[in-house]
Write a protein that holds these residues in place. Sequence first.
Motif, PDB file in Angstrom:
ATOM      1  N   ALA A   1       0.834  -1.205   0.000  1.00 40.79           N
ATOM      2  CA  ALA A   1       0.000   0.000   0.000  1.00 40.79           C
ATOM      3  C   ALA A   1       0.871   1.259   0.000  1.00 40.79           C
ATOM      4  O   ALA A   1       1.853   1.341   0.737  1.00 40.79           O
ATOM      5  CB  ALA A   1      -0.902  -0.014   1.228  1.00 40.79           C
TER       6      ALA A   1
ATOM      7  N   LYS B   1       2.425   2.752  -6.737  1.00 37.52           N
ATOM      8  CA  LYS B   1       1.981   2.039  -7.949  1.00 37.52           C
ATOM      9  C   LYS B   1       1.122   2.909  -8.865  1.00 37.52           C
ATOM     10  O   LYS B   1       1.368   2.989 -10.068  1.00 37.52           O
ATOM     11  CB  LYS B   1       1.170   0.773  -7.566  1.00 37.52           C
TER      12      LYS B   1
ATOM     13  N   THR C   1      -5.936  -2.506 -10.530  1.00 37.00           N
ATOM     14  CA  THR C   1      -6.750  -3.636 -10.055  1.00 37.00           C
ATOM     15  C   THR C   1      -7.181  -3.470  -8.598  1.00 37.00           C
ATOM     16  O   THR C   1      -8.171  -4.054  -8.177  1.00 37.00           O
ATOM     17  CB  THR C   1      -6.021  -4.986 -10.240  1.00 37.00           C
ATOM     18  N   GLY C   2      -6.435  -2.649  -7.835  1.00 37.31           N
ATOM     19  CA  GLY C   2      -6.862  -2.371  -6.458  1.00 37.31           C
ATOM     20  C   GLY C   2      -8.237  -1.724  -6.456  1.00 37.31           C
ATOM     21  O   GLY C   2      -9.077  -2.011  -5.593  1.00 37.31           O
TER      22      GLY C   2
ATOM     23  N   TYR D   1     -10.857  -4.457  -6.674  1.00 45.90           N
ATOM     24  CA  TYR D   1     -11.130  -5.116  -5.379  1.00 45.90           C
ATOM     25  C   TYR D   1     -11.911  -4.175  -4.460  1.00 45.90           C
ATOM     26  O   TYR D   1     -12.788  -4.602  -3.706  1.00 45.90           O
ATOM     27  CB  TYR D   1      -9.818  -5.581  -4.725  1.00 45.90           C
ATOM     28  N   ARG D   2     -11.594  -2.899  -4.539  1.00 45.73           N
ATOM     29  CA  ARG D   2     -12.309  -1.931  -3.703  1.00 45.73           C
ATOM     30  C   ARG D   2     -13.780  -1.812  -4.125  1.00 45.73           C
ATOM     31  O   ARG D   2     -14.674  -1.742  -3.277  1.00 45.73           O
ATOM     32  CB  ARG D   2     -11.625  -0.551  -3.813  1.00 45.73           C
TER      33      ARG D   2
ATOM     34  N   SER E   1      -9.047  -6.139   2.237  1.00 48.54           N
ATOM     35  CA  SER E   1      -8.102  -7.268   2.243  1.00 48.54           C
ATOM     36  C   SER E   1      -8.775  -8.569   2.663  1.00 48.54           C
ATOM     37  O   SER E   1      -8.315  -9.651   2.287  1.00 48.54           O
ATOM     38  CB  SER E   1      -6.916  -6.975   3.167  1.00 48.54           C
TER      39      SER E   1
ATOM     40  N   ALA F   1     -10.457  -9.703  -0.481  1.00 43.97           N
ATOM     41  CA  ALA F   1      -9.447 -10.040  -1.502  1.00 43.97           C
ATOM     42  C   ALA F   1      -8.737 -11.363  -1.205  1.00 43.97           C
ATOM     43  O   ALA F   1      -8.117 -11.943  -2.084  1.00 43.97           O
ATOM     44  CB  ALA F   1      -8.417  -8.913  -1.614  1.00 43.97           C
TER      45      ALA F   1
ATOM     46  N   ARG G   1     -11.119 -13.612  -6.117  1.00 42.90           N
ATOM     47  CA  ARG G   1      -9.983 -13.462  -7.034  1.00 42.90           C
ATOM     48  C   ARG G   1     -10.279 -14.136  -8.373  1.00 42.90           C
ATOM     49  O   ARG G   1      -9.937 -13.631  -9.430  1.00 42.90           O
ATOM     50  CB  ARG G   1      -8.702 -14.029  -6.419  1.00 42.90           C
TER      51      ARG G   1
ATOM     52  N   GLY H   1      -1.111  -3.823  -9.031  1.00 39.50           N
ATOM     53  CA  GLY H   1      -1.839  -4.544  -7.992  1.00 39.50           C
ATOM     54  C   GLY H   1      -0.917  -5.251  -7.030  1.00 39.50           C
ATOM     55  O   GLY H   1       0.096  -4.690  -6.576  1.00 39.50           O
ATOM     56  N   ARG H   2      -1.273  -6.493  -6.710  1.00 40.61           N
ATOM     57  CA  ARG H   2      -0.470  -7.276  -5.764  1.00 40.61           C
ATOM     58  C   ARG H   2       0.048  -8.561  -6.400  1.00 40.61           C
ATOM     59  O   ARG H   2       1.042  -9.114  -5.974  1.00 40.61           O
ATOM     60  CB  ARG H   2      -1.311  -7.668  -4.532  1.00 40.61           C
ATOM     61  N   ASP H   3      -0.676  -9.057  -7.431  1.00 34.70           N
ATOM     62  CA  ASP H   3      -0.364 -10.367  -8.008  1.00 34.70           C
ATOM     63  C   ASP H   3      -0.273 -10.294  -9.529  1.00 34.70           C
ATOM     64  O   ASP H   3      -0.496 -11.277 -10.214  1.00 34.70           O
ATOM     65  CB  ASP H   3      -1.465 -11.376  -7.620  1.00 34.70           C
TER      66      ASP H   3
ATOM     67  N   ARG I   1       0.356   8.439   2.719  1.00 41.35           N
ATOM     68  CA  ARG I   1      -1.113   8.342   2.804  1.00 41.35           C
ATOM     69  C   ARG I   1      -1.689   9.463   3.667  1.00 41.35           C
ATOM     70  O   ARG I   1      -2.727  10.048   3.353  1.00 41.35           O
ATOM     71  CB  ARG I   1      -1.532   6.993   3.394  1.00 41.35           C
TER      72      ARG I   1
ATOM     73  N   ARG J   1      -3.174  -4.005   6.228  1.00 41.46           N
ATOM     74  CA  ARG J   1      -3.486  -4.519   4.880  1.00 41.46           C
ATOM     75  C   ARG J   1      -2.284  -5.271   4.305  1.00 41.46           C
ATOM     76  O   ARG J   1      -2.427  -6.334   3.710  1.00 41.46           O
ATOM     77  CB  ARG J   1      -3.906  -3.379   3.948  1.00 41.46           C
TER      78      ARG J   1
ATOM     79  N   ASP K   1      -2.428  -9.037   3.160  1.00 43.12           N
ATOM     80  CA  ASP K   1      -2.171  -9.308   1.736  1.00 43.12           C
ATOM     81  C   ASP K   1      -0.957 -10.229   1.552  1.00 43.12           C
ATOM     82  O   ASP K   1      -0.928 -11.040   0.621  1.00 43.12           O
ATOM     83  CB  ASP K   1      -1.931  -7.997   0.964  1.00 43.12           C
TER      84      ASP K   1
ATOM     85  N   ARG L   1      -1.861 -14.159   3.030  1.00 43.53           N
ATOM     86  CA  ARG L   1      -2.977 -14.985   2.555  1.00 43.53           C
ATOM     87  C   ARG L   1      -2.453 -16.115   1.658  1.00 43.53           C
ATOM     88  O   ARG L   1      -1.350 -16.023   1.090  1.00 43.53           O
ATOM     89  CB  ARG L   1      -4.002 -14.127   1.809  1.00 43.53           C
TER      90      ARG L   1
END
Length: 220
Positions: A16, A20, A38-39, A42-43, A103, A106, A112, A138-140, A166, A178, A182, A185
């Motif tokens: 986070a 990005k 892509t975040g 998910y949001r 999260s 997600a 997913r 994103g993350r993945d 932030r 988060r 993230d 998982r």
Amino acid sequence: MTSTPSFIIIAIDGGAASGKSSTSKILAERFNLLHVDTGSFYRHITHELLRRGVLPTNLAALTLALTELNFTTQLQGRSAQLMIGGQPADHEIRGQNVNEHVSHYAAIPAVRQKLLGYQRGQVAVAQQHGFRGLVMEGRDIGSVIFPAADYRFFLHADPIERAKRRAREGQLDSIAERDRLDSSRIASPLVSPTGAIAIDSTFLTLEQVVGKMAALIEKS
Ligand code: CDP
Ligand code: CDP
């Protein structure tokens, strides 16, 4: 004689507030790419499921609700917006409630899975609209969505610096929590994929980070 440049895919992952979105937007502008955050997907799903009162702990209700969500794409400038049932996301997807819950949703494989084909389908969206390629963050993305992307970047930054970023945006965000969820998982965790180009942006300006990425892209 000039040749038509081939379609390029750039994957950017990171925790986070690692930078990005800001870097992706600049790259999209510079290289005529579709920007896919892509975040925000998910949001938007999290916001919709919360609105319907479907909790991540109720898998039966969640699985049923997912079958009812109809995804389409609308462009906003260079950015792909996920529409759910024809509706765009509203500003609440950046609010505290979604920050706290996203999260948890997600981490659920069915969530997913629902997004997997949609995300890969953004290549066709980019091609239809005449973009030279896409930059997806994103993350993945570099690990699962596009493991064979032309460029895979992983952004790092010190957690304290990220929390300050932030806060400067006026946001209350549980960044550390988060990141913990993230990264731990089972389904597509946040990882720096093998072979990705890691950039630590703690002491770099946005322009310096983009400069490093652009230099690699321009070279090829
Ligand atoms: O902007 P920020 O980096 O804070 O978060 P985001 O990119 O908007 O993503 C919000 C949340 O969506 C993340 O904390 C992850 O839980 C989830 N996410 C994910 O699991 N996989 C992705 N490819 C993108 C986001
Ligand atoms: O998309 P992600 O959550 O990873 O981060 P972002 O929204 O692009 O960046 C979070 C904030 O950090 C923004 O206000 C950026 O302008 C700022 N930033 C920065 O100060 N220095 C960087 N090298 C990257 C981002």
